[in-house]
Design an enzyme around this catalytic site. Structure first.
Site: not given
Length: 189
Positions: A24-28, A99
């Site tokens: 799950f990606g929520y930023g870049s 990350e």
């Protein structure tokens, strides 16, 4: 906890036994997919919200002058929309490096936005106990910090502006991101 979390993530969350994993990606990760994936779908997680409270010593800032990037903080009743990517475990070699600045992999349920159902997935979180954590500040202070920060991946403002546009493209409203974007744009001549 050190802000370089590569070995800690490998130790805590071995994934080699799996054929694929949903990330799950929520930023870049929403707008910058510099990795191969098998599938991608809009998704959300519950009980979390985005905050520009994490320092970036390696991408949007430097060790001497870290930028500000997102992490998630727990918030009952909150909903955070992002993108989910189905990846093979070897993709985490790249993702753990990308990350590494204080983020730990955590398993969480992912809920699909445009179809029923959910699945288990992994999200990178930077908790307050990592050395790169900057913590809360006002929208104006965060925007001013972002405006002056730059790192090997480019200006910190680019991260904010690209994310805001990606969220608009998904028809997603995130008041924290958009409030900081408004403050940042107000600083520009």
């Amino acid at each position: 906890m050190s802000h370089n979390t590569i070995s800690l993530n490998k130790q805590r969350q071995p994934l080699d036994h799996l054929d694929s994993v949903w990330l799950f990606g929520y930023g870049s990760l929403i707008y910058k997919t510099d990795f191969d994936y098998l599938d991608a779908k809009p998704a959300c997680i519950y009980g979390w919200q985005r905050r520009f409270w994490q320092g970036s010593h390696d991408h949007r800032g430097t060790p001497e002058a870290p930028g500000r990037v997102l992490t998630l903080i727990e918030e009952p009743g909150a909903r955070c929309v992002g993108m989910a990517y189905q990846v093979t475990p070897d993709t985490f070699e790249h993702l753990d490096h990308r990350e590494k600045n204080g983020y730990l992999r955590v398993f969480t349920p992912l809920h699909w936005l445009h179809e029923p159902g959910e699945t288990g997935g992994v999200v990178y979180l930077a908790s307050p106990d990592n050395e790169a954590y900057l913590g809360p500040a006002s929208d104006a202070e965060i925007a001013a910090h972002i405006a002056k920060s730059r790192g090997p991946s480019g200006p910190n403002s680019e991260y904010l502006l690209k994310l805001a546009q990606a969220l608009r493209d998904m028809n997603e409203q995130d008041e924290h991101v958009f409030a900081i974007e408004r403050q940042l744009l107000a600083l520009s001549p």
